[in-house]
Design a protein around this motif. Structure first.
Motif, PDB file in Angstrom:
ATOM      1  N   SER A   1       0.230   0.415 -18.429  1.00 40.85           N
ATOM      2  CA  SER A   1      -1.209  -0.206 -18.571  1.00 40.85           C
ATOM      3  C   SER A   1      -1.724  -0.409 -17.199  1.00 40.85           C
ATOM      4  O   SER A   1      -3.057  -0.511 -17.238  1.00 40.85           O
ATOM      5  CB  SER A   1      -0.887  -1.604 -19.337  1.00 40.85           C
ATOM      6  N   HIS A   2      -0.995  -0.537 -15.922  1.00 36.70           N
ATOM      7  CA  HIS A   2      -1.650  -0.696 -14.951  1.00 36.70           C
ATOM      8  C   HIS A   2      -2.098   0.420 -14.019  1.00 36.70           C
ATOM      9  O   HIS A   2      -3.119   0.475 -13.466  1.00 36.70           O
ATOM     10  CB  HIS A   2      -0.935  -1.774 -14.077  1.00 36.70           C
ATOM     11  N   PRO A   3      -0.950   1.409 -13.733  1.00 39.27           N
ATOM     12  CA  PRO A   3      -1.239   2.404 -13.029  1.00 39.27           C
ATOM     13  C   PRO A   3      -2.333   3.352 -13.683  1.00 39.27           C
ATOM     14  O   PRO A   3      -2.464   3.311 -14.866  1.00 39.27           O
ATOM     15  CB  PRO A   3      -0.098   3.151 -12.876  1.00 39.27           C
ATOM     16  N   THR A   4      -3.101   3.975 -12.691  1.00 38.04           N
ATOM     17  CA  THR A   4      -4.231   5.133 -13.197  1.00 38.04           C
ATOM     18  C   THR A   4      -3.489   6.244 -13.737  1.00 38.04           C
ATOM     19  O   THR A   4      -2.085   6.549 -13.633  1.00 38.04           O
ATOM     20  CB  THR A   4      -5.040   5.548 -12.105  1.00 38.04           C
ATOM     21  N   ILE A   5      -4.153   7.162 -14.643  1.00 37.39           N
ATOM     22  CA  ILE A   5      -3.493   8.525 -14.793  1.00 37.39           C
ATOM     23  C   ILE A   5      -3.126   9.244 -13.915  1.00 37.39           C
ATOM     24  O   ILE A   5      -1.900   9.668 -13.798  1.00 37.39           O
ATOM     25  CB  ILE A   5      -4.813   9.202 -15.592  1.00 37.39           C
ATOM     26  N   GLU A   6      -3.993   9.227 -12.915  1.00 39.20           N
ATOM     27  CA  GLU A   6      -3.410  10.032 -11.526  1.00 39.20           C
ATOM     28  C   GLU A   6      -2.120   9.589 -10.871  1.00 39.20           C
ATOM     29  O   GLU A   6      -1.123  10.339 -10.674  1.00 39.20           O
ATOM     30  CB  GLU A   6      -4.507  10.044 -10.503  1.00 39.20           C
ATOM     31  N   GLN A   7      -2.203   8.185 -11.015  1.00 36.10           N
ATOM     32  CA  GLN A   7      -0.822   7.505 -10.386  1.00 36.10           C
ATOM     33  C   GLN A   7       0.377   7.704 -11.545  1.00 36.10           C
ATOM     34  O   GLN A   7       1.634   7.940 -11.199  1.00 36.10           O
ATOM     35  CB  GLN A   7      -0.996   5.958 -10.423  1.00 36.10           C
ATOM     36  N   ILE A   8       0.100   7.723 -12.727  1.00 33.04           N
ATOM     37  CA  ILE A   8       1.258   7.907 -13.682  1.00 33.04           C
ATOM     38  C   ILE A   8       1.773   9.607 -13.562  1.00 33.04           C
ATOM     39  O   ILE A   8       2.935   9.659 -13.385  1.00 33.04           O
ATOM     40  CB  ILE A   8       0.705   7.872 -15.030  1.00 33.04           C
ATOM     41  N   GLU A   9       0.969  10.384 -13.426  1.00 32.59           N
ATOM     42  CA  GLU A   9       1.471  11.842 -13.108  1.00 32.59           C
ATOM     43  C   GLU A   9       2.105  11.830 -11.791  1.00 32.59           C
ATOM     44  O   GLU A   9       3.214  12.793 -11.998  1.00 32.59           O
ATOM     45  CB  GLU A   9      -0.056  12.675 -13.324  1.00 32.59           C
ATOM     46  N   SER A  10       1.527  11.468 -10.556  1.00 35.41           N
ATOM     47  CA  SER A  10       2.235  11.651  -9.496  1.00 35.41           C
ATOM     48  C   SER A  10       3.319  10.896  -9.366  1.00 35.41           C
ATOM     49  O   SER A  10       4.536  11.307  -9.106  1.00 35.41           O
ATOM     50  CB  SER A  10       1.244  11.070  -8.581  1.00 35.41           C
ATOM     51  N   GLY A  11       3.515   9.604  -9.848  1.00 35.12           N
ATOM     52  CA  GLY A  11       4.782   8.809  -9.660  1.00 35.12           C
ATOM     53  C   GLY A  11       5.835   9.020 -10.716  1.00 35.12           C
ATOM     54  O   GLY A  11       6.933   9.295 -10.382  1.00 35.12           O
ATOM     55  N   ILE A  12       5.793   9.913 -11.803  1.00 35.65           N
ATOM     56  CA  ILE A  12       6.655  10.123 -12.920  1.00 35.65           C
ATOM     57  C   ILE A  12       7.102  11.272 -12.155  1.00 35.65           C
ATOM     58  O   ILE A  12       8.465  11.556 -12.372  1.00 35.65           O
ATOM     59  CB  ILE A  12       6.121  10.133 -14.198  1.00 35.65           C
TER      60      ILE A  12
ATOM     61  N   GLU B   1      -3.589   3.440 -24.588  1.00 35.88           N
ATOM     62  CA  GLU B   1      -2.976   4.461 -25.329  1.00 35.88           C
ATOM     63  C   GLU B   1      -3.246   5.892 -24.666  1.00 35.88           C
ATOM     64  O   GLU B   1      -2.384   6.741 -24.713  1.00 35.88           O
ATOM     65  CB  GLU B   1      -3.611   4.616 -26.826  1.00 35.88           C
ATOM     66  N   THR B   2      -4.448   5.985 -24.150  1.00 36.44           N
ATOM     67  CA  THR B   2      -4.510   7.410 -23.217  1.00 36.44           C
ATOM     68  C   THR B   2      -3.521   7.228 -22.002  1.00 36.44           C
ATOM     69  O   THR B   2      -3.114   8.370 -21.939  1.00 36.44           O
ATOM     70  CB  THR B   2      -5.944   7.310 -22.800  1.00 36.44           C
ATOM     71  N   ARG B   3      -3.293   6.178 -21.419  1.00 39.70           N
ATOM     72  CA  ARG B   3      -2.312   6.366 -20.276  1.00 39.70           C
ATOM     73  C   ARG B   3      -0.645   6.414 -20.782  1.00 39.70           C
ATOM     74  O   ARG B   3      -0.021   7.179 -20.204  1.00 39.70           O
ATOM     75  CB  ARG B   3      -2.240   5.008 -19.633  1.00 39.70           C
ATOM     76  N   MET B   4      -0.618   5.784 -22.074  1.00 40.85           N
ATOM     77  CA  MET B   4       0.544   6.075 -22.637  1.00 40.85           C
ATOM     78  C   MET B   4       0.996   7.283 -23.050  1.00 40.85           C
ATOM     79  O   MET B   4       2.094   7.934 -22.746  1.00 40.85           O
ATOM     80  CB  MET B   4       0.839   5.194 -23.771  1.00 40.85           C
ATOM     81  N   ASN B   5       0.058   8.033 -23.417  1.00 43.81           N
ATOM     82  CA  ASN B   5       0.261   9.584 -24.010  1.00 43.81           C
ATOM     83  C   ASN B   5       0.299  10.362 -22.796  1.00 43.81           C
ATOM     84  O   ASN B   5       1.263  11.211 -22.644  1.00 43.81           O
ATOM     85  CB  ASN B   5      -1.065   9.854 -24.453  1.00 43.81           C
ATOM     86  N   VAL B   6      -0.242   9.953 -21.556  1.00 43.96           N
ATOM     87  CA  VAL B   6      -0.180  10.653 -20.468  1.00 43.96           C
ATOM     88  C   VAL B   6       1.476  10.546 -19.676  1.00 43.96           C
ATOM     89  O   VAL B   6       1.943  11.398 -19.424  1.00 43.96           O
ATOM     90  CB  VAL B   6      -1.119  10.454 -19.043  1.00 43.96           C
TER      91      VAL B   6
ATOM     92  N   GLU C   1       0.797  -1.229  -0.037  1.00 48.30           N
ATOM     93  CA  GLU C   1       0.012   0.073  -0.035  1.00 48.30           C
ATOM     94  C   GLU C   1       0.899   1.207   0.023  1.00 48.30           C
ATOM     95  O   GLU C   1       1.922   1.463   0.591  1.00 48.30           O
ATOM     96  CB  GLU C   1      -0.886  -0.139   1.267  1.00 48.30           C
ATOM     97  N   GLY C   2       0.437   2.227  -0.621  1.00 45.24           N
ATOM     98  CA  GLY C   2       1.249   3.482  -0.961  1.00 45.24           C
ATOM     99  C   GLY C   2       2.259   3.557  -1.930  1.00 45.24           C
ATOM    100  O   GLY C   2       2.855   4.668  -2.441  1.00 45.24           O
ATOM    101  N   VAL C   3       2.545   2.360  -2.662  1.00 43.94           N
ATOM    102  CA  VAL C   3       3.607   2.466  -3.734  1.00 43.94           C
ATOM    103  C   VAL C   3       2.987   2.408  -5.046  1.00 43.94           C
ATOM    104  O   VAL C   3       2.099   1.595  -5.339  1.00 43.94           O
ATOM    105  CB  VAL C   3       4.652   1.183  -3.456  1.00 43.94           C
ATOM    106  N   ILE C   4       3.252   3.517  -5.942  1.00 47.79           N
ATOM    107  CA  ILE C   4       2.753   3.593  -7.264  1.00 47.79           C
ATOM    108  C   ILE C   4       3.764   2.769  -8.049  1.00 47.79           C
ATOM    109  O   ILE C   4       4.939   3.008  -8.116  1.00 47.79           O
ATOM    110  CB  ILE C   4       2.843   4.940  -7.747  1.00 47.79           C
ATOM    111  N   SER C   5       3.379   1.622  -8.855  1.00 53.47           N
ATOM    112  CA  SER C   5       4.212   0.792  -9.409  1.00 53.47           C
ATOM    113  C   SER C   5       4.094   0.819 -10.815  1.00 53.47           C
ATOM    114  O   SER C   5       2.915   0.694 -11.386  1.00 53.47           O
ATOM    115  CB  SER C   5       4.025  -0.834  -8.793  1.00 53.47           C
TER     116      SER C   5
END
Length: 400
Positions: free
Chosen positions: A371-382, A297-302, A27-31
């Motif tokens: 493919s697995h993380p959400t858009i919000e997780q992608i933005e925060s994690g990156i 594709e949406t997540r990849m673009n983010v 819990e708490g780790v964006i993977s």
């Protein structure tokens, strides 16, 4: 008690990805580490209906099955492969397996002696490297660029090492996410035929193609049915838990792999195979795949946008045309393996690039799954991850 293991056991290595997942799946780790499809997009109702049809068909559905697998599903697979131009095979040339990972293992078992050379892209799928080395093969990486294996280096490696096999992932490769050019595909096949080398083509991601107007012809579709073994899986398009993949290729090789499978597990899960048949024929699988493509594709673009905006010195990456991964190269002074524990402590995880290399590992590389993380997780994690990399460069800090 002292155990006397077989010599080959010392060639076994734990999967770097599996080791990482033990740490980061908390819990708490964006993977960004696993090659996982999004479980929120799993076609639960379709799978439930498919299994209901299996159980409604009678008790015979619970019986043993032939090693090659459920014939109606093999027929469905032949039809789906024909859409990609793969038409050289019949049902006797197709075998169902416990995921495409088992194909790599069975292929290695029947083809590789200790010391045999197998050529791969560099980098390539790390679990395949794990299997080849477990059979005491010598894995040699061939220099590759965005279009695939570089022909000059391939010719050099063939002449120097006289390989028995070549393993490639030419469409949305893992980890690099590249797509081989048609010319490079043809050049590989020409070399393989000339030197009597078997090619194992791994295509787990081929259906996850973002630009549907482009055509990426499989090696198996360019072959005459004598050189290429083609393997794929339902794990990325249906659900991974069913653990169903397949191999299609020259009958002599598939037959030997079938005999090896008999000695291993008799046959793969027959309930899953029957359910997949009903899923493919009674459910809009193509519509489901199109939904996956649109979302991925949406997540990849983010993720692409976030990497672009990171303004990180030395950052290099290519926009994927499909699949599940970004392959990232950083400034040569960044060691992604050493930085991983600090990244996890800050709540983000990735896979360091070193384990994907057959020959000369590059410590400044990493693989990212979108493919697995959400858009919000992608933005925060990156943001967290690139901030760590930038900090290590600015302060010349190496975390360990």
């Amino acid at each position: 008690m002292k155990y006397s293991f077989a010599n080959r056991i010392y060639s076994l290595q734990s999967s770097a990805v599996r080791d990482i997942l033990k740490v980061v799946n908390q819990e708490g780790v964006i993977s960004f580490a696993g090659g996982l499809p999004d479980d929120q997009l799993f076609p639960l109702e379709g799978i439930e209906e498919a299994f209901a049809k299996v159980f409604a068909s009678g008790k015979h559905a619970l019986q043993y099955m032939e090693t090659e697998g459920y014939l109606p599903l093999r027929e469905v697979i032949l039809e789906r492969m024909s859409r990609k131009g793969i038409t050289n095979y019949t049902t006797k040339d197709v075998m169902l397996t416990t995921g495409s990972q088992q194909v790599i293992d069975l292929f290695s078992r029947v083809m590789l002696n200790p010391g045999d050379v197998i050529l791969t892209e560099d980098p390539t799928y790390l679990a395949a490297l794990q299997v080849f080395k477990s059979y005491e093969a010598r894995v040699i990486g061939v220099a590759s660029d965005e279009d695939g294996m570089i022909p000059e280096d391939l010719a050099h490696k063939i002449k120097e090492y006289k390989p028995k096999c070549i393993y490639v992932v030419p469409t949305f490769s893992n980890p690099a996410g590249k797509v081989w050019s048609l010319e490079r595909r043809k050049q590989l096949l020409q070399a393989a035929h000339k030197h009597n080398i078997v090619v194992l083509e791994d295509d787990p991601y081929g259906d996850l193609q973002f630009n549907r107007e482009e055509t990426y012809t499989p090696l198996a579709a360019l072959d005459d049915g004598t050189c290429v073994l083609y393997t794929s899986t339902f794990s990325k398009t249906a659900v991974p838990a069913l653990r169903t993949g397949w191999v299609a290729g020259p009958f002599q090789i598939v037959r030997m792999m079938s005999q090896a499978k008999q000695a291993n597990d008799l046959h793969s899960n027959s309930l899953s195979q029957q359910a997949l048949y009903h899923f493919c024929t009674g459910f809009d699988m193509d519509g489901h795949i199109n939904r996956l493509i649109a979302e991925y594709e949406t997540r990849m673009n983010v993720m692409y946008r976030c990497l672009e905006e990171a303004n990180l010195p030395g950052l290099k990456f290519t926009k994927p045309k499909g699949g599940m991964f970004f392959w990232v190269e950083l400034d040569e002074h960044v060691n992604t393996t050493l930085l991983l524990p600090e990244a996890v402590s800050r709540g983000v995880a990735y896979v360091p690039g070193e384990p994907f290399f057959a020959t000369l590992p590059k410590a400044n590389t990493l693989r990212l799954n979108f493919s697995h993380p959400t858009i919000e997780q992608i933005e925060s994690g990156i943001s967290v991850m690139t901030g760590l990399f930038k900090e290590s460069l600015e302060k010349d800090v190496v975390y360990s």
